[in-house]
Structures are given as structure tokens and as C-alpha cells.
Design a protein around this motif. Structure first.
Motif, PDB file in Angstrom:
ATOM      1  N   SER A   1       0.893  -1.424   0.129  1.00 15.85           N
ATOM      2  CA  SER A   1       0.420   0.023  -0.260  1.00 15.85           C
ATOM      3  C   SER A   1       0.634   1.042  -0.115  1.00 15.85           C
ATOM      4  N   TRP A   2       2.159   1.469   0.524  1.00 15.91           N
ATOM      5  CA  TRP A   2       2.589   2.330   0.092  1.00 15.91           C
ATOM      6  C   TRP A   2       3.499   3.057  -1.090  1.00 15.91           C
ATOM      7  N   LEU A   3       3.307   2.175  -2.186  1.00 11.98           N
ATOM      8  CA  LEU A   3       3.144   1.926  -3.050  1.00 11.98           C
ATOM      9  C   LEU A   3       2.474   3.222  -3.836  1.00 11.98           C
ATOM     10  N   ALA A   4       1.083   3.400  -3.057  1.00 10.58           N
ATOM     11  CA  ALA A   4       0.402   3.950  -3.531  1.00 10.58           C
ATOM     12  C   ALA A   4       0.219   5.634  -3.182  1.00 10.58           C
ATOM     13  N   CYS A   5       1.219   5.487  -2.155  1.00 13.67           N
ATOM     14  CA  CYS A   5       1.660   6.663  -1.968  1.00 13.67           C
ATOM     15  C   CYS A   5       2.490   7.625  -3.064  1.00 13.67           C
ATOM     16  N   LEU A   6       3.531   7.051  -3.676  1.00 12.70           N
ATOM     17  CA  LEU A   6       4.087   7.003  -4.493  1.00 12.70           C
ATOM     18  C   LEU A   6       3.796   8.543  -5.536  1.00 12.70           C
ATOM     19  N   GLY A   7       2.703   7.488  -6.000  1.00 10.61           N
ATOM     20  CA  GLY A   7       1.959   8.058  -7.515  1.00 10.61           C
ATOM     21  C   GLY A   7       1.025   7.682  -8.407  1.00 10.61           C
ATOM     22  N   ARG A   8       0.603   7.956  -9.459  1.00 10.88           N
ATOM     23  CA  ARG A   8      -0.309   7.591  -9.947  1.00 10.88           C
ATOM     24  C   ARG A   8      -0.381   5.951 -10.186  1.00 10.88           C
ATOM     25  N   LEU A   9       1.116   5.300 -11.136  1.00  9.57           N
ATOM     26  CA  LEU A   9       1.446   3.581 -11.181  1.00  9.57           C
ATOM     27  C   LEU A   9       1.155   2.685 -10.347  1.00  9.57           C
ATOM     28  N   GLY A  10       1.625   3.854  -8.950  1.00 13.58           N
ATOM     29  CA  GLY A  10       1.409   2.958  -7.562  1.00 13.58           C
ATOM     30  C   GLY A  10       0.102   2.830  -7.052  1.00 13.58           C
ATOM     31  N   ALA A  11      -0.683   4.015  -7.008  1.00 12.51           N
ATOM     32  CA  ALA A  11      -2.200   3.261  -6.982  1.00 12.51           C
ATOM     33  C   ALA A  11      -2.955   3.089  -7.591  1.00 12.51           C
ATOM     34  N   GLY A  12      -2.178   2.817  -9.031  1.00  7.99           N
ATOM     35  CA  GLY A  12      -2.930   1.817 -10.250  1.00  7.99           C
ATOM     36  C   GLY A  12      -3.153   0.608  -9.729  1.00  7.99           C
ATOM     37  N   LEU A  13      -1.921   0.355  -9.188  1.00 10.25           N
ATOM     38  CA  LEU A  13      -1.119  -0.896  -8.974  1.00 10.25           C
ATOM     39  C   LEU A  13      -1.621  -1.513  -8.098  1.00 10.25           C
ATOM     40  N   ILE A  14      -2.060  -0.699  -7.026  1.00 13.44           N
ATOM     41  CA  ILE A  14      -3.169  -1.054  -5.587  1.00 13.44           C
ATOM     42  C   ILE A  14      -4.105  -1.040  -5.417  1.00 13.44           C
ATOM     43  N   ALA A  15      -4.519  -0.325  -6.589  1.00 11.99           N
ATOM     44  CA  ALA A  15      -6.184  -0.594  -6.589  1.00 11.99           C
ATOM     45  C   ALA A  15      -6.444  -1.739  -7.242  1.00 11.99           C
ATOM     46  N   THR A  16      -5.700  -2.086  -8.424  1.00 15.57           N
ATOM     47  CA  THR A  16      -6.101  -3.346  -9.069  1.00 15.57           C
ATOM     48  C   THR A  16      -5.907  -4.972  -8.112  1.00 15.57           C
ATOM     49  N   VAL A  17      -4.421  -5.095  -7.620  1.00 19.52           N
ATOM     50  CA  VAL A  17      -4.996  -5.796  -5.828  1.00 19.52           C
ATOM     51  C   VAL A  17      -6.246  -6.243  -5.969  1.00 19.52           C
ATOM     52  N   SER A  18      -5.959  -4.537  -4.936  1.00 23.75           N
ATOM     53  CA  SER A  18      -7.625  -4.662  -3.970  1.00 23.75           C
ATOM     54  C   SER A  18      -8.193  -5.492  -4.694  1.00 23.75           C
ATOM     55  N   SER A  19      -8.764  -4.651  -5.942  1.00 21.72           N
ATOM     56  CA  SER A  19     -10.231  -5.118  -6.516  1.00 21.72           C
ATOM     57  C   SER A  19     -10.406  -6.430  -6.729  1.00 21.72           C
ATOM     58  N   VAL A  20      -9.086  -6.851  -7.091  1.00 21.73           N
ATOM     59  CA  VAL A  20      -8.878  -8.932  -6.836  1.00 21.73           C
ATOM     60  C   VAL A  20      -9.516  -8.859  -5.926  1.00 21.73           C
ATOM     61  N   GLY A  21      -8.812  -8.528  -4.506  1.00 17.94           N
ATOM     62  CA  GLY A  21      -8.887  -9.368  -3.848  1.00 17.94           C
ATOM     63  C   GLY A  21     -10.814  -9.012  -2.819  1.00 17.94           C
ATOM     64  N   LEU A  22     -11.191  -7.979  -3.705  1.00 18.72           N
ATOM     65  CA  LEU A  22     -12.626  -7.187  -3.112  1.00 18.72           C
ATOM     66  C   LEU A  22     -13.182  -8.448  -3.750  1.00 18.72           C
ATOM     67  N   LEU A  23     -12.866  -9.153  -4.956  1.00 22.19           N
ATOM     68  CA  LEU A  23     -13.414 -10.239  -6.084  1.00 22.19           C
ATOM     69  C   LEU A  23     -13.980 -10.991  -5.306  1.00 22.19           C
ATOM     70  N   PHE A  24     -13.235 -11.586  -4.331  1.00 20.58           N
ATOM     71  CA  PHE A  24     -12.998 -12.680  -3.899  1.00 20.58           C
ATOM     72  C   PHE A  24     -13.282 -13.466  -2.397  1.00 20.58           C
ATOM     73  N   LEU A  25     -13.782 -11.856  -1.964  1.00 16.22           N
ATOM     74  CA  LEU A  25     -14.342 -11.465  -0.869  1.00 16.22           C
ATOM     75  C   LEU A  25     -15.421 -11.522  -0.744  1.00 16.22           C
ATOM     76  N   SER A  26     -16.005 -11.063  -1.545  1.00 18.74           N
ATOM     77  CA  SER A  26     -17.635 -10.267  -2.498  1.00 18.74           C
ATOM     78  C   SER A  26     -17.969 -12.376  -1.693  1.00 18.74           C
ATOM     79  N   VAL A  27     -17.369 -13.087  -3.132  1.00 19.83           N
ATOM     80  CA  VAL A  27     -18.042 -14.342  -3.567  1.00 19.83           C
ATOM     81  C   VAL A  27     -18.156 -15.239  -2.088  1.00 19.83           C
ATOM     82  N   ALA A  28     -16.823 -14.827  -1.037  1.00 21.80           N
ATOM     83  CA  ALA A  28     -17.174 -15.848  -0.126  1.00 21.80           C
ATOM     84  C   ALA A  28     -17.472 -15.843   0.976  1.00 21.80           C
ATOM     85  N   VAL A  29     -17.841 -13.962   1.017  1.00 23.21           N
ATOM     86  CA  VAL A  29     -18.532 -13.802   2.031  1.00 23.21           C
ATOM     87  C   VAL A  29     -20.590 -14.096   1.731  1.00 23.21           C
ATOM     88  N   ALA A  30     -20.561 -14.231   0.240  1.00 24.35           N
ATOM     89  CA  ALA A  30     -22.126 -14.035  -0.253  1.00 24.35           C
ATOM     90  C   ALA A  30     -22.113 -15.997  -0.401  1.00 24.35           C
TER      91      ALA A  30
END
Length: 255
Positions: A133-162
């Protein structure tokens, strides 16, 4: 502080809350200390069922008695029917079948098994997003990368909780239909859905942080461009005035 960096820090805070709540969910039944002692997915009256306790509570790794006491051995991929013996009598319709050594029907076997797997996959991606997550503080590229990884985690968590919700709501309904008392665990469902909500907010904020970094970059570029343009104009104007003054002086001398 730049807007993108501030939003990234806020997103990391929500991500850490999501991970904490998820760990509370996964470690339920492991210890008798609070809040894990109160954390379970379902509590049901299993008295009279062959090999079952009078009250059974389903946690992530074990089947326990009242207040998560008198638990069975901890093991991953626990079948729903681990609460009773193989080919037990008195089990509500639809819950027992040929899976899990004759304790669980195919529907509940696959629903809970896949839910368990998706929880673990979500935990992996959420942990990766948190560590990076510290990469997201450095610039646009880092924030985009962490947003992508976070989105994948959210997808799997959504399926798990459902899947978890569907599994234990249907199980509760089966017990109630068999005229047995059953209730969903407030802590287990609260931690799971709370983790999902915090993860959703974190993912949205990481996406916003990417745009925030982009806006910060545009603002700085505009200032640099404006300053350099103004400098060139001022310099050009001064040089032109000097040439004009020198021209008039030479003309006067020859007049």
C-alpha cells in the motif's frame, strides 16, 4: 500533503480494518478469549442427532458446543455435517448426504468448501495490497497497481461472504423447518460483512487516489509551464525595449 497521498493513507487504514475483521472471522473457535469466543456462523439445536452435541456452533475451523466450548479438532475444509456422525439419524432434510464421510449433502459440501477457498484467496490478495500500500502514496502508477490488487481481493471476498451467507442462512432455515431452534451468529456475520464493507471503501479510495495523483501532476505541470512562459515573455519584452532604445540613440547621434 498532496491529495493523492492523503487519500492513499486513508485507503490503507480501511484496508487494515478489513484485514483485522477478516482475521477475527477466520480465527473463530480457535480460542476462548473475546471476541473469538462469541464468533460463530450458526448456532442450532442438534440434540437427538446421532453423534451430535445438544447445541452446535459452526466456526471457521471447528464445530463447537455452546459459547465455543467443547470443540472438535481444528482442521481446514471442515464439512458442514462434521457436527454429527456418519449416516446420522435426526438430521434435518437436505443437510445430510454422501459427502464428508456420509455427513453432508453435495449442495452444502460444495457451497461451504468453495466459500472457505475464496476466503483464503481473498486473504492472500488483501495481504498483498496491504504490504504494497505504500506504493499508492508515491504516485499514479503505484496507486493504480494497488487499486487493481485490492479490486481482485474484493472480488474474491465478495464471493466468499456471499457463499458463507447462503450456506448458513439455508442451514438455519432447514433446522427451523425441522422445528429446531437455530440462529445466525451476529459476530461471525458482522465481522465478515464488516470486512467486506471496509474492503469496498478501501478499493474505491485507491481508485480515487490514482486520479488524485494525476490531478496533482497536472497542477504542478501547469505551474511550471506558466512560470516558464511568463519568464520568456518578460525576457523578450526587455530585450525588445533595449533594442528600441539603442536604435533611437544611434539615430539621434547621426541627426
Amino acid at each position: 500533503m498532496a491529495a493523492g497521498r492523503l487519500i492513499s493513507l486513508l485507503a490503507t487504514l480501511f484496508l487494515s480494518v478489513s484485514l483485522l475483521l477478516l482475521w477475527f472471522t477466520l480465527l473463530s473457535g480457535i480460542t476462548s478469549t473475546s471476541p473469538l469466543r462469541q464468533t460463530y456462523f450458526l448456532r442450532a439445536d442438534t440434540s437427538g442427532i446421532t453423534g451430535a452435541r445438544s447445541i452446535s456452533q459452526w466456526t471457521y475451523f471447528r464445530i463447537c458446543g455452546l459459547d465455543n466450548a467443547d470443540c472438535g479438532p481444528a482442521r481446514p475444509g471442515l464439512p458442514l455435517g462434521d457436527a454429527w456422525a456418519s449416516d446420522a439419524d435426526g438430521v434435518p432434510d437436505g443437510l445430510i448426504g454422501g459427502y464428508g464421510d456420509g455427513t453432508t449433502s453435495h449442495e452444502y459440501w460444495y457451497m461451504w468448501r468453495f466459500g472457505w477457498v475464496f476466503y483464503l484467496i481473498a486473504l492472500f490478495f488483501m495481504t498483498c495490497a496491504f504490504l504494497g500500500s505504500w506504493l499508492a502514496c508515491l504516485g499514479r502508477l503505484g496507486a493504480g497497481l494497488i487499486a487493481t490488487v485490492s479490486s481482485v481481493g474484493l472480488l474474491f471476498l465478495s464471493v466468499a461472504v456471499a457463499l458463507m451467507t447462503a450456506t448458513f442462512v439455508k442451514t438455519r432455515n432447514a433446522f427451523v423447518s425441522d422445528e429446531r431452534s437455530a440462529e445466525l451468529g451476529a459476530y461471525g456475520f458482522g465481522f465478515s460483512w464488516g470486512s467486506w464493507a471496509a474492503m469496498f471503501v478501501a478499493t474505491v479510495l485507491f481508485c480515487v487516489a490514482r486520479r488524485g495523483h494525476a490531478s496533482d501532476g497536472v497542477g504542478r505541470s501547469s505551474k511550471r509551464w506558466s512560470g516558464s512562459t511568463f519568464g520568456r515573455r518578460k525576457s523578450s519584452g526587455t530585450a525588445g525595449s533595449r533594442r528600441s532604445w539603442d536604435g533611437r540613440r544611434v539615430k539621434d547621434e547621426y541627426a
